[in-house]
Motif scaffolding. Structure first.
Motif, short mmCIF file in Angstrom:
data_model
loop_
_atom_site.label_atom_id
_atom_site.label_comp_id
_atom_site.label_asym_id
_atom_site.label_seq_id
_atom_site.Cartn_x
_atom_site.Cartn_y
_atom_site.Cartn_z
N LEU A 65 39.26 33.74 51.52
CA LEU A 65 39.18 34.72 50.46
C LEU A 65 39.31 36.16 50.92
O LEU A 65 39.75 37.01 50.17
N CYS B 84 43.70 40.77 49.85
CA CYS B 84 43.10 40.85 48.52
C CYS B 84 44.07 41.48 47.54
O CYS B 84 45.03 42.14 47.90
N PHE C 191 42.30 30.01 43.40
CA PHE C 191 43.06 30.05 44.64
C PHE C 191 43.69 28.69 44.93
O PHE C 191 43.02 27.66 44.84
N LYS D 15 40.55 34.64 42.31
CA LYS D 15 39.87 33.91 43.39
C LYS D 15 39.33 32.56 42.93
O LYS D 15 39.24 31.62 43.71
N SER E 286 41.07 39.04 43.17
CA SER E 286 42.20 38.15 43.39
C SER E 286 42.61 38.14 44.85
O SER E 286 42.10 38.93 45.66
N ASN E 287 43.53 37.24 45.17
CA ASN E 287 44.14 37.19 46.49
C ASN E 287 45.65 37.20 46.36
O ASN E 287 46.21 36.61 45.42
#
Length: 222
Positions: free
Chosen positions: A10, A197, A178, A175, A210-211
């Motif tokens: 993450l 990120c 994911f 996230k 978010s990623n």
């Protein structure tokens, strides 16, 4: 090679010095395998199966990388270069903290390679991570989300080889959604995932929601 696989990588700490730590890795898998289970709070694929391909219109940009080159023996990476971003960085080695969480790069200007996983150029999905911002200032992977399918990434290894990866697609994921299996699943070629990120930043929590993940495959080695 048995590798501890980070459940979602993450990088919750990629937005500020006091951000939360990434979740603990879950399970042991063969090279490039997917985790046995998701950690509490770690994202997992919806529906319990492999995620659907990235929707270029909503989650990323596609392009296709063409045929992958043959995988190489394991050799630690030393440097990454992304010509389309004008980016060059030596690589820190990221291991696990005492509490089982993954280390993040100490220097926000540098990216880091996750050492328990494959090396770039060897079979499986090697992972290189970096901060997007740090205490409000730009960091090494600030522009990662602007990459597109067909862009190239070059990684110089300890054995003297420079491996070229070509981007298949770029995705941005909440996230909680994911695509763990898609990132860490077994591969029949040498793959690379760049992670940072994305999304909105909560300054109170020092947390991005978010990623951004760049999916690429090796297409040349010299």
């Amino acid at each position: 090679m048995a590798a501890a696989v980070l459940g979602a990588l993450l990088l919750a700490g990629c937005g500020g010095q006091n951000a939360e730590k990434p979740p603990a890795p879950q399970g042991q898998a063969g090279q490039a395998g997917a985790p046995d289970a998701a950690a509490p709070g770690a994202p997992a694929p919806a529906g319990g199966g492999a995620p659907a391909p990235v929707d270029a219109a909503q989650n990323g940009t596609g392009g296709g990388a063409g045929k992958a080159g043959p995988a190489l023996a394991r050799s630690e990476p030393q440097k990454i270069a992304i010509p389309s971003l004008g980016l060059t960085s030596t690589l820190e080695t990221l291991r696990q903290n005492a509490d089982g969480t993954m280390q993040t790069p100490k220097d926000p200007a540098l990216a880091g390679w996750y050492e328990p996983g494959p090396t770039p150029g060897s079979q499986g999905p090697a992972v290189i991570a970096g901060h997007v911002t740090w205490n409000g200032a730009s960091a090494v992977f600030e522009k990662l989300k602007t990459m597109k399918g067909g862009d190239t990434i070059k990684v110089t290894r300890k054995d003297g080889k420079t491996v070229t990866f070509t981007v298949d697609r770029v995705g941005e994921y909440p996230k909680a959604e994911f695509p763990t299996l898609e990132v860490y699943k077994n591969l029949d070629h040498a793959g690379l995932r760049l992670v940072t990120c994305g999304g909105d930043f909560d300054p109170k929590k020092h947390y991005y929601d978010s990623n951004v993940v760049v999916f690429a495959r090796m297409t040349d080695a010299a």
